[in-house]
Each structure stands twice: as structure tokens, then as C-alpha cells.
Design a protein around this motif. Structure first.
Motif, PDB file in Angstrom:
ATOM      1  N   THR A  77       0.832  -1.212   0.000  1.00  0.00           N
ATOM      2  CA  THR A  77       0.000   0.000   0.000  1.00  0.00           C
ATOM      3  C   THR A  77       0.862   1.256   0.000  1.00  0.00           C
ATOM      4  OG1 THR A  77      -1.721  -1.198   1.205  1.00  0.00           O
ATOM      5  CG2 THR A  77      -1.826   1.221   1.258  1.00  0.00           C
ATOM      6  N   GLU A  78       1.893   1.247   0.875  1.00  0.00           N
ATOM      7  CA  GLU A  78       2.771   2.422   0.979  1.00  0.00           C
ATOM      8  C   GLU A  78       3.485   2.709  -0.337  1.00  0.00           C
ATOM      9  OE1 GLU A  78       6.338   1.920   3.297  1.00  0.00           O
ATOM     10  OE2 GLU A  78       6.494   4.086   3.704  1.00  0.00           O
ATOM     11  N   ALA A 108       2.937   1.354  -3.430  1.00  0.00           N
ATOM     12  CA  ALA A 108       2.068   1.471  -4.622  1.00  0.00           C
ATOM     13  C   ALA A 108       1.571   2.905  -4.771  1.00  0.00           C
ATOM     14  CB  ALA A 108       0.893   0.514  -4.523  1.00  0.00           C
ATOM     15  N   SER A 109       1.531   3.650  -3.646  1.00  0.00           N
ATOM     16  CA  SER A 109       1.049   5.044  -3.699  1.00  0.00           C
ATOM     17  C   SER A 109       1.999   5.935  -4.507  1.00  0.00           C
ATOM     18  CB  SER A 109       0.912   5.611  -2.280  1.00  0.00           C
ATOM     19  OG  SER A 109       2.203   5.772  -1.690  1.00  0.00           O
ATOM     20  N   THR A 110       3.241   5.466  -4.743  1.00  0.00           N
ATOM     21  CA  THR A 110       4.181   6.259  -5.547  1.00  0.00           C
ATOM     22  C   THR A 110       3.847   6.175  -7.038  1.00  0.00           C
ATOM     23  OG1 THR A 110       5.688   4.381  -5.898  1.00  0.00           O
ATOM     24  CG2 THR A 110       6.051   5.738  -3.908  1.00  0.00           C
ATOM     25  N   GLY A 111       3.076   5.170  -7.404  1.00  0.00           N
ATOM     26  CA  GLY A 111       2.788   4.963  -8.834  1.00  0.00           C
ATOM     27  C   GLY A 111       3.929   4.296  -9.562  1.00  0.00           C
ATOM     28  N   LEU A 116      -4.727  -4.028  -4.898  1.00  0.00           N
ATOM     29  CA  LEU A 116      -3.854  -2.894  -4.541  1.00  0.00           C
ATOM     30  C   LEU A 116      -3.014  -2.406  -5.727  1.00  0.00           C
ATOM     31  CD1 LEU A 116      -2.598  -4.152  -1.028  1.00  0.00           C
ATOM     32  CD2 LEU A 116      -4.368  -2.416  -1.510  1.00  0.00           C
TER      33      LEU A 116
END
Ligand code: G3P
Length: 219
Positions: A14-15, A17-20, A49
Motif C-alpha cells: 500500500t505504501e 504502490a502510492s508512488t505509482g 492494490l
């Protein structure tokens, strides 16, 4: 080069993957065990996710049950890639599953001849374990180079997914060789962007800026 995360830890996924910047996920039975979660449940959660491929590994070692498990794992979500070990039965299962349109990641690869057979079996991804060869005094990245050379001689569609990555140097070497993908632990992804001169330089920029008394946002 695409970056996959090598983990079944949904908080890490989650952490980052938020960077793209995360193009997929690889798991294996040891990573599933480390998650402490039910395999089907955690794979299902992970497939939600990220949009990219999520490798879920069969645990059977015989052809019939590998295929049965692979067919079940594929049903979890459209972005599941079924992982099979590079064994005689694994190659047979790869061929059967690939012929059915399943994305197959052939794992535990330690030689270019193994990788050649996996490509012939229709593997979507081949996972050579660079770090584990280094761990026994080998040169893991030479395996990657050999596989890329062998594959470049034919029109194989199999993507080279560098696995068992131990640090940024493996990632740099893989990128210089033109590997398609590196699957890396979360800590390695974070090590890729950290540099003390970046931190030091930013600190100096902010310090000098603050002396101006200006603010970009404030009117
Ligand atoms: O998940 C496949 C591979 O990346 C495992 O690597 O660190 O257990 O050698 P490692």
C-alpha cells in the motif's frame, strides 16, 4: 524497466504502490507464510492494490495438482500470474496453463538452459534468482546476462524478471543489461532513491530559502 515488489505484506505494498512506481507484485510460499495470512485472502487483497501482475505460486510438486492449483489461483483475479517452479512437472504445467491463456511466472531459475526451456514452455515471466547464486559464491548477474543473450537470439516473448535482488547494485546491473523487470523487497526500493548528497543539498536549499522570508503559497 518495470519494478515489481517482492512481498506479501499489504502494508508495504500500500505504501509503495502510492508512488505509482510499482508495476506488479511477486509472492512465494515463504513470503505468504511470513505474512501470517490465508493465501487466497491475501492474494485477493493484493490484486486489488495494484493493476499489474501479482504472482501467486503453486505449492504442489506434481503436474496434475500444479495445474489444478494454477487454475484455482487464476480465478482469484484477472491480474494473477501463476508461479510454478522450474522442474520437469513445472515446465509441463507451465505449457498447459500457458496454452489455456494463463500468465505463468516460472520461478527458482538458476541456469540459462532452464530459462530456455521455460520460454519454450510459454512462460510469461522467467524468474532467475541472482542473489541466491551470489550467496553461494556465484555471479548471479552473469546468469541474467546469459538469459538476455539467449532470449535475444529468438523471438521469445518471455520477460526476464530478475529475482532474489539483494540491493541497488543488482537493480543497476539489471537495468544496464536491459532486463524487463526487477522484483525487489520494499527496503531495496527505498534504497534506490536515498542518497546523502540529495538530503544534504535539500537541507542547504531550504536553509537558504528560509532566509529570504518568502513563501510560494502565501499571497
Ligand atoms: O520471490 C522470489 C525471489 O525474489 C526470492 O528472493 O530473497 O528469497 O532469495 P530471496
Amino acid at each position: 524497466m518495470k519494478f515489481f515488489l517482492d512481498t506479501a505484506n499489504v502494508d508495504e505494498i500500500t505504501e509503495l504502490a502510492s508512488t505509482g512506481l510499482v508495476d506488479g507484485i511477486t509472492t512465494n510460499p515463504s513470503l505468504i507464510a511470513a505474512s501470517g495470512r490465508n493465501m487466497i485472502e491475501v492474494i485477493k487483497e493484493i490484486t486489488g492494490l495494484v493493476d499489474g501482475p501479482v504472482s501467486a505460486e503453486v505449492t504442489a510438486t506434481d503436474y496434475d495438482n500444479m495445474v489444478a492449483e494454477g487454475r484455482l489461483l487464476k480465478q482469484i483475479a484477472k491480474n494473477v500470474a501463476v508461479k510454478v517452479p522450474l522442474t520437469f512437472d513445472g515446465l509441463k504445467a507451465c505449457k498447459t496453463l500457458a496454452d489455456e491463456g494463463t500468465s505463468v511466472n516460472v520461478t527458482l531459475c538458476f541456469s540459462a538452459t532452464q530459462a530456455l526451456l521455460a520460454a519454450k514452455a510459454g512462460a510469461t515471466f522467467i524468474s532467475p534468482f541472482a542473489g541466491r547464486l551470489d550467496d553461494i559464491g556465484g555471479v548471479g548477474m552473469e546468469l541474467i546476462s546469459d538469459i538476455i543473450e539467449v532470449y535475444s537470439n529468438y523471438d521469445f516473448k518471455t520477460e526476464v524478471l530478475v529475482a532474489s535482488v539483494r540491493g541497488p547494485l543488482h537493480v543497476l546491473q539489471a537495468a544496464r543489461m536491459g532486463a524487463d523487470i526487477a522484483t525487489v523487497p520494499a527496503a531495496v526500493i527505498k534504497a534506490l532513491y536515498k542518497h546523502p548528497l540529495t538530503d544534504k543539498g535539500l537541507e542547504a536549499f531550504i536553509s537558504d530559502w528560509e532566509k529570504t522570508g518568502q513563501s510560494i503559497l502565501e499571497k
